[in-house]
Motif scaffolding. Structure first.
Motif, PDB file in Angstrom:
ATOM      1  N   GLN A 601      36.062  35.220  39.188  1.00 29.89           N
ATOM      2  CA  GLN A 601      35.072  35.928  38.389  1.00 29.89           C
ATOM      3  C   GLN A 601      35.096  37.423  38.694  1.00 29.89           C
ATOM      4  O   GLN A 601      34.917  38.249  37.800  1.00 29.89           O
ATOM      5  CB  GLN A 601      33.670  35.354  38.661  1.00 29.89           C
ATOM      6  CG  GLN A 601      33.511  33.892  38.275  1.00 29.89           C
ATOM      7  CD  GLN A 601      33.870  33.634  36.833  1.00 29.89           C
ATOM      8  OE1 GLN A 601      33.474  34.379  35.927  1.00 29.89           O
ATOM      9  NE2 GLN A 601      34.626  32.569  36.583  1.00 29.89           N
ATOM     10  N   TYR A 602      35.274  37.770  39.953  1.00 29.31           N
ATOM     11  CA  TYR A 602      35.355  39.188  40.308  1.00 29.31           C
ATOM     12  C   TYR A 602      36.547  39.846  39.613  1.00 29.31           C
ATOM     13  O   TYR A 602      36.433  40.965  39.085  1.00 29.31           O
ATOM     14  CB  TYR A 602      35.476  39.319  41.828  1.00 29.31           C
ATOM     15  CG  TYR A 602      35.667  40.748  42.284  1.00 29.31           C
ATOM     16  CD1 TYR A 602      34.588  41.614  42.401  1.00 29.31           C
ATOM     17  CD2 TYR A 602      36.944  41.231  42.584  1.00 29.31           C
ATOM     18  CE1 TYR A 602      34.760  42.929  42.808  1.00 29.31           C
ATOM     19  CE2 TYR A 602      37.126  42.539  42.986  1.00 29.31           C
ATOM     20  CZ  TYR A 602      36.037  43.385  43.092  1.00 29.31           C
ATOM     21  OH  TYR A 602      36.216  44.681  43.479  1.00 29.31           O
ATOM     22  N   ARG A 604      37.933  38.847  36.903  1.00 26.52           N
ATOM     23  CA  ARG A 604      37.727  38.836  35.454  1.00 26.52           C
ATOM     24  C   ARG A 604      36.895  40.031  35.005  1.00 26.52           C
ATOM     25  O   ARG A 604      37.154  40.632  33.959  1.00 26.52           O
ATOM     26  CB  ARG A 604      37.046  37.532  35.054  1.00 26.52           C
ATOM     27  CG  ARG A 604      36.663  37.447  33.584  1.00 26.52           C
ATOM     28  CD  ARG A 604      36.063  36.098  33.261  1.00 26.52           C
ATOM     29  NE  ARG A 604      37.039  35.029  33.480  1.00 26.52           N
ATOM     30  CZ  ARG A 604      36.745  33.731  33.389  1.00 26.52           C
ATOM     31  NH1 ARG A 604      35.516  33.362  33.101  1.00 26.52           N
ATOM     32  NH2 ARG A 604      37.677  32.822  33.602  1.00 26.52           N
ATOM     33  N   PHE A 605      35.861  40.398  35.784  1.00 25.81           N
ATOM     34  CA  PHE A 605      34.946  41.444  35.344  1.00 25.81           C
ATOM     35  C   PHE A 605      35.233  42.803  35.959  1.00 25.81           C
ATOM     36  O   PHE A 605      34.984  43.833  35.347  1.00 25.81           O
ATOM     37  CB  PHE A 605      33.499  41.035  35.679  1.00 25.81           C
ATOM     38  CG  PHE A 605      33.019  39.856  34.886  1.00 25.81           C
ATOM     39  CD1 PHE A 605      32.663  39.991  33.555  1.00 25.81           C
ATOM     40  CD2 PHE A 605      32.943  38.596  35.463  1.00 25.81           C
ATOM     41  CE1 PHE A 605      32.229  38.909  32.823  1.00 25.81           C
ATOM     42  CE2 PHE A 605      32.509  37.508  34.743  1.00 25.81           C
ATOM     43  CZ  PHE A 605      32.146  37.661  33.416  1.00 25.81           C
ATOM     44  N   TRP A 606      35.740  42.834  37.207  1.00 27.36           N
ATOM     45  CA  TRP A 606      35.932  44.125  37.865  1.00 27.36           C
ATOM     46  C   TRP A 606      37.360  44.327  38.378  1.00 27.36           C
ATOM     47  O   TRP A 606      37.632  45.302  39.053  1.00 27.36           O
ATOM     48  CB  TRP A 606      34.965  44.270  39.046  1.00 27.36           C
ATOM     49  CG  TRP A 606      33.555  44.349  38.602  1.00 27.36           C
ATOM     50  CD1 TRP A 606      32.925  45.401  38.027  1.00 27.36           C
ATOM     51  CD2 TRP A 606      32.576  43.305  38.711  1.00 27.36           C
ATOM     52  NE1 TRP A 606      31.610  45.101  37.769  1.00 27.36           N
ATOM     53  CE2 TRP A 606      31.361  43.812  38.172  1.00 27.36           C
ATOM     54  CE3 TRP A 606      32.582  41.995  39.198  1.00 27.36           C
ATOM     55  CZ2 TRP A 606      30.207  43.060  38.121  1.00 27.36           C
ATOM     56  CZ3 TRP A 606      31.423  41.244  39.142  1.00 27.36           C
ATOM     57  CH2 TRP A 606      30.261  41.777  38.613  1.00 27.36           C
TER      58      TRP A 606
END
Length: 607
Positions: A601-602, A604-606
C-alpha cells in the motif's frame, strides 16, 4: 365529619405564624401551641423528614431545656421502626410516654413524642385528642411543603427542557454558548454571566452574557477566571457572601466581589460523568444575594443544559482533538485507579509481544495440495469397432496385465479369412505363371501375395490389440464403460486413464505472496482431509514458473514427491501442505502478511 370539642377551655388562639409553613420556626411555634393546650404535658419532641430523603431530624423540642431527651428519642425510634402509635406508662405510675406518627399520602413524614403527667383516664384521653387535632396542622404543613417542593421541581424541569431546546436550536457551538449564558442570566436574574471551560487542567473564559454593562477589562476577566478555577478545583457550587453553614474556600470570589464593589456571586461547576469540564459564574448586586432555590435552579440548568452544550462543543472540535482526547482517556483509564481487567489485558498483551519478539519459531508456508499419480496413462481405442466388454471402472485397482476392456473382433476375423483365401488364389496364379514362364504375371501374382500377407498381418495386429490390458499396477482414475457395451467406439477415443497405485506426485498451490519463500529440495509435511491424524513427509521437486488462477486467487503450482508408501494414499485426495522454510522470530512470522500488505500500500500511494 362531626365537630369534636378537642380544645381545652384555656386553649390559646391559633397563631398567625402557623399559616406560613416556610418559616424556619414553624415547628417550634406549632409545638409550643400544641403543648399549651395540654396542661399535663411535661416535655415534647417532633422529628420530621421534610425532603423525603428517609432521614428524620429533630425539628423542635419543648421546653427548650429538658432532662427527658434520651427517653423521648428512644420512643421516637421505636415508632419509626414500627410505624404505629405507642403509649407507654413509666415506672413511677404518674407519667406516660406517647409517640404519634404523622402520615402524608401514606408515607411516614413526622413523629410527635410527648411525656405526660396523667391523673386519670379522662385526662389522658383529652390529651390524645388534642395531639390528634394538632397533628392535622403538622400534616397540613408537611403536605404544603411537599406540594411547594413538587411545584418548584416541576417548574425547574420545565425550565431545563425549554433551555435545552433553545441551546439545541443554535447552528453551532459559539451561538449555543452565547444563548446559554444569556438564558442562565435571565433565569437567575444575574447582571453578568461568565462561562469557562477547562483546557489542560486550567479554566479559560469562553463566553460572557451580552446583557451585562461591565466592560471586559483584563483585571476583571482575570479575577473571574480565578473564581471559576476555584469552583472547578473544589467541584462544588460556591455562593458569595458565604452562608454560615457553608465552609468552602472563597478567596477568589471575595477578591472578585470586592473588585466590583461588594457584589453577590454564585459559581457552579459543570460536571458530566464525574468529569468537570468547566464552570459558570453569576454576578449581581449585593442587595439580592443568591438563595437556596436559585442555587438549585442554577445547578439543574448547569448539569443538564451544560451537558448538551458540552456535546456541541465536542462535536465542533477538529478530528485530531477527538483522537487526542480518546487517547488521553484510554491512558487515564490504564494508568489511573480501577479498570483492573483493562490493565491485566494490556499487561498480558505487552508481555506476549516481548516474548514473541525474542523467541524463534519455524516459518512454514501453508497451501492447498492435491495428491496426483506419478504419471497418467491413457487407454485409447486402437481401431474403430464395437465395445464387447469392460471389466473395470473409475476407482478400481488394476494389477499389471489385467484386462480392462475388449473390442468385438468378429468382423476382423472374417476379413482375415477373406484375405487368406485371396492369398491362396494369388499363390496358385503365381505358380501357374511361373510354370508358363509368364514373367509379367509372375510379378503381378507375387505382389498380390505380399499384399494379402500384409493385410493378414495388420488384421492379426488389430485382433491382438482388441484386448486392452493394464500396463502396470494401476488405479483407474477415469472411465466407466458399463453403459456402452455394444456401442461403436472410434480409433483414438480415450476409454480409461490410469495412474500408478504406489507412486504419487503432490501438487501444491502456493499463493503468489509466498512463492518467493519456496525453493527446490525444501521439505514439508502433508495432512489430508480424509486422514487428519496422519502426516506425510515430502520434498519439493519442481516449481512451475507460470501462475494460474485457482478459487479466485493467483497461485503457483509446486510439485513435490511423497516420501511414503502408505496404502491409505489415493489419487485425488486433497489437504493442506506446509513447506518448512527456516527459523525466525515469531513476531515476524505472524506479522508477515500485514507487513507485506503495508509495504504494497505504501508503494501504491507514495512509492
Amino acid at each position: 365529619m362531626s365537630e369534636l370539642n378537642l380544645r381545652l377551655p384555656d386553649e390559646p388562639d391559633l397563631p398567625d405564624s402557623l399559616v406560613d409553613v416556610e418559616s424556619e420556626r414553624w415547628h417550634a411555634e406549632w409545638l409550643v401551641w400544641m403543648c399549651r393546650q395540654i396542661p399535663s404535658a411535661v416535655a415534647a419532641l417532633v422529628v420530621s423528614d421534610e425532603d423525603l430523603s428517609g432521614q428524620f431530624h429533630p425539628k423542635a423540642v419543648w421546653p427548650d431545656s429538658t432532662n427527658h431527651d434520651a427517653l423521648m428519642q428512644q420512643a421516637t425510634e421505636e415508632t419509626l421502626r414500627k410505624k404505629q402509635a405507642l403509649l407507654t406508662p413509666l415506672d413511677d405510675g404518674k407519667h406516660h410516654l406517647g409517640s404519634y406518627p404523622v402520615f402524608v399520602e401514606g408515607t411516614l413524614r413526622a413523629v410527635i413524642t410527648m411525656l405526660f403527667m396523667i391523673k386519670d383516664q379522662n385526662e389522658l384521653e383529652q390529651a390524645l385528642k388534642v395531639i390528634e387535632h394538632c397533628s392535622a396542622w403538622l400534616e397540613l404543613g408537611l403536605a404544603r411543603k411537599q406540594l411547594g417542593s413538587l411545584s418548584a421541581q416541576t417548574q425547574r424541569q420545565k425550565l431545563v427542557v425549554d433551555s435545552i431546546a433553545d441551546v439545541l436550536g443554535e447552528p453551532d457551538f459559539e451561538h449555543a454558548a452565547l444563548r446559554f449564558v444569556n438564558l442562565m442570566g435571565r433565569h437567575l436574574g444575574a447582571e453578568r454571566v461568565v462561562l469557562g471551560f477547562v483546557q489542560h487542567g486550567e479554566v479559560a473564559v469562553h463566553s460572557e452574557s451580552d446583557s451585562s454593562g461591565h466592560s471586559k477589562k483584563h483585571e476583571l476577566v482575570k479575577l473571574s477566571n480565578q473564581a471559576l478555577q476555584e469552583a472547578v478545583d473544589q467541584q462544588e457550587s460556591i455562593v458569595w457572601p458565604q452562608p454560615e453553614d457553608m465552609h468552602k474556600v472563597t478567596v477568589a470570589h471575595q477578591k472578585l466581589a470586592e473588585a466590583e464593589g461588594k457584589r453577590a456571586l454564585l459559581s457552579i461547576p459543570l460536571v458530566d460523568k464525574e468529569l468537570c469540564y468547566g464552570a459558570i459564574l453569576f454576578d449581581r448586586s449585593p442587595e439580592r444575594p443568591f438563595n437556596d432555590a436559585e442555587l438549585l435552579t442554577g445547578e439543574a440548568l448547569a448539569n443538564f443544559v451544560g451537558a448538551v452544550l458540552e456535546e456541541k462543543r465536542q462535536s465542533d472540535l477538529p478530528l485530531y482533538s477527538h483522537a487526542y482526547r480518546s487517547i488521553e482517556k484510554q491512558l487515564a483509564r490504564l494508568i489511573g485507579p480501577g479498570h483492573l481487567t483493562r490493565k491485566v489485558t494490556v499487561f498480558s498483551a505487552v508481555l506476549l509481544l516481548v516474548l514473541f519478539s525474542v523467541l524463534n519459531g519455524s516459518y512454514k508456508v501453508g497451501a492447498d495440495a492435491v495428491l496426483e499419480g506419478a504419471e497418467l496413462r491413457s487407454i485409447v481405442v486402437p481401431f474403430d469397432g464395437y465395445l464387447q466388454r469392460a471389466e473395470v471402472r473409475a476407482g478400481d485397482s488394476a494389477p499389471e496385465r489385467t484386462v480392462l476392456a475388449e473390442l468385438d473382433t468378429r468382423e476382423l476375423r472374417l476379413q482375415r479369412i477373406s484375405w487368406i483365401s485371396q492369398q491362396a488364389t494369388s499363390k496358385r496364379q503365381y505358380e501357374d505363371a511361373l510354370a508358363k514362364q509368364e514373367r509379367a504375371q509372375v510379378q503381378i501374382s507375387h505382389a498380390q501375395v505380399q499384399r494379402a500377407q500384409a493385410e493378414i498381418d495388420l488384421l492379426d495386429y488389430q485382433i491382438s490389440q482388441a484386448i486392452m490390458r493394464a500396463p502396470f499396477d494401476a488405479l483407474v482414475v477415469s472411465g466407466d464403460l458399463n453403459q456402452r457395451i455394444g456401442s461403436l467406439v472410434r480409433q483414438g477415443e480415450v476409454l480409461f486413464e490410469l495412474a500408478p497405485s504406489e507412486r504419487f506426485r503432490l501438487a501444491i498451490y502456493v499463493d503468489e505472496f509466498r512463492i518467493n519463500d519456496v525453493a527446490s529440495e525444501q521439505q514439508g509435511q502433508l495432512v489430508l482431509a480424509a486422514l487428519p491424524d496422519e502426516k506425510f513427509p515430502f520434498v519439493v521437486t519442481r516449481i512451475n514458473p507460470m501462475a494460474e488462477v485457482r478459487d479466485g486467487a493467483t497461485v503457483y503450482r509446486v510439485e513435490a514427491e511423497i516420501n511414503s508408501t502408505s496404502d491409505l494414499l489415493r489419487v485425488g485426495l486433497e489437504g493442506v501442505a506446509q513447506v518448512y522454510v527456516d527459523e525466525r522470530l515469531l513476531i515476524s512470522i505472524w506479522t508477515r502478511s500485514l507487513s507485506d500488505w503495508l509495504k504494497l500500500q505504501y508503494w501504491r500511494f507514495w512509492g
